[in-house]
Design an enzyme around this catalytic site. Structure first.
Site, PDB file in Angstrom:
ATOM      1  CB  SER A  34      -0.940   0.007   1.205  1.00 55.83           C
ATOM      2  OG  SER A  34      -0.219  -0.172   2.412  1.00 55.83           O
ATOM      3  CG  ASP A 316      -3.845   5.591   6.760  1.00 51.97           C
ATOM      4  OD1 ASP A 316      -2.669   5.366   7.119  1.00 51.97           O
ATOM      5  OD2 ASP A 316      -4.355   5.054   5.761  1.00 51.97           O
ATOM      6  CG  HIS A 319      -0.827   3.838   4.510  1.00 59.84           C
ATOM      7  ND1 HIS A 319      -2.059   3.392   4.976  1.00 59.84           N
ATOM      8  CD2 HIS A 319      -0.235   2.771   3.929  1.00 59.84           C
ATOM      9  CE1 HIS A 319      -2.195   2.108   4.669  1.00 59.84           C
ATOM     10  NE2 HIS A 319      -1.106   1.712   4.045  1.00 59.84           N
TER      11      HIS A 319
END
Length: 359
Positions: A34, A316, A319
């Site tokens: 991600s 978040d 990340h």
């Protein structure tokens, strides 16, 4: 550690090298999780996707599937290499777009096939490599005149960055509720098992034509707000960071081994540590309101994030913000400097999907 002055010098050099409009390498291929995903998970049945606000609030076109408020590290590297567009995700890359590279990264993906499966679909590293072979077959007709040998010669000139291992800890080893790895392996044994598999996967990329590798070290996940919350701590979780350190230590040795074994290739370790400005001072709290119902540490949909996000390390619960990604991308670009070339590359503009996931 890289300083802001060093970064500015490299940015000036990059601007000079790109003055003629040509990228410094003909193509750039991206494999990872991600931290590098730019939309490959959008069409998968998974909780690990972020194609909704407030993600992308600082990106030109809004939400794209990037796990940040703006660009990710791979985007920054691509810009510094001189590409006039971001490298497209494999899920939507079409025709001549693939000539300058493809991004195969997938949120929740790992070195191990089962990693992240509790979140739903994701594209493991093995399947990202399979997707790369689909790209190679397309390139054979776009620029290789039907010859796989000629296509591989072209790929020899491209930069490949790979960033894996984070989810094998966050979404596997330290989730005993879903995975048995922590009861089967000690941290040392797990790191060794991961690296043995990772080494085989990198050698598979070598066999496909890759020669210039930038390999990201795993991040210290124990310092993410998400892991600190899971462990009920208000400081970095040493147990998690110690396990990641074992992985990175083995990764460093493996990179040395691969450089000795594959003498016509070069593997460079991209260390995630860097010096950041003093005003980037919120390091233990996400910028956005984190959802309690879906995803893992992801922003709650359509919530308004913090306004001073340039002061935040985390977007978040897992990340980084775009500002951190820019600093990380600039450092990675500097570390990859031995791969740059200012040669003019003539690219085909001819036009032309297979998609291997675990949805």
């Amino acid at each position: 550690m890289v300083t802001i002055t060093q970064i500015l010098v490299f940015l000036m050099v990059a601007t000079t090298l790109r003055a003629n409009g040509d990228p410094q390498v003909p193509c750039y291929f991206i494999f990872g999780d991600s931290l590098l995903d730019n939309g490959n998970n959008n069409r998968l049945l998974t909780e690990a996707k972020v194609n909704f606000p407030p993600y992308g609030i600082d990106f030109p076109n809004g939400p794209t599937g990037r796990f940040s408020n703006g660009r990710n590290t791979a985007d920054v590297i691509a810009q510094l290499l001189g590409f006039d567009k971001f490298i497209p995700p494999f899920a939507t890359a079409k025709g001549g777009e693939i000539v300058t590279g493809v991004n195969y990264a997938s949120g929740a993906a790992g070195i191990r096939a089962e990693t992240g499966q509790h979140l739903g679909g994701r594209i493991s590293l093995d399947n990202q490599i399979k997707n790369h072979w689909i790209t190679i077959l397309r390139l054979t007709f776009l620029i290789g005149k039907g010859s796989l040998v000629e296509t591989k010669k072209y790929l020899n000139k491209c930069i490949y960055t790979v960033g894996m291992g984070n989810n094998d800890y966050i979404n596997n080893y330290f989730l005993p509720k879903y995975y048995k790895t922590s009861s089967v392996y000690t941290p040392e044994q797990y790191a060794q098992a991961l690296i043995e598999q990772y080494s085989r996967q990198l050698q598979d990329l070598y066999k496909s034509g890759a020669r210039m590798f930038g390999i990201f070290a795993a991040g210290y996940s124990g310092c993410t707000p998400g892991i600190m919350n899971e462990f009920g701590m208000n400081s970095c979780v040493d147990e998690v960071n110690s396990a990641v350190m074992l992985f990175n230590s083995h990764l460093n040795m493996t990179i040395n081994d691969l450089n000795n074994k594959l003498v016509d290739a070069k593997f460079i370790l991209l260390d995630g540590s860097f010096e950041y400005p003093n005003d980037l001072n919120v390091t233990d709290t996400p910028c956005c309101a984190v959802s309690s119902t879906s995803g893992k540490g992801q922003c709650a949909i359509n919530q308004i994030p913090c306004s001073n996000r340039k002061n935040y390390y985390f977007w978040d619960a897992f990340h980084p913000t775009e500002r951190v990604n820019v600093l990380a991308g600039e450092k990675a670009y500097e570390t990859l400097s031995s791969f740059y070339t200012s040669k003019t590359i003539v690219l085909s503009n001819e036009k032309e999907t297979g998609y291997i996931s675990e949805a």
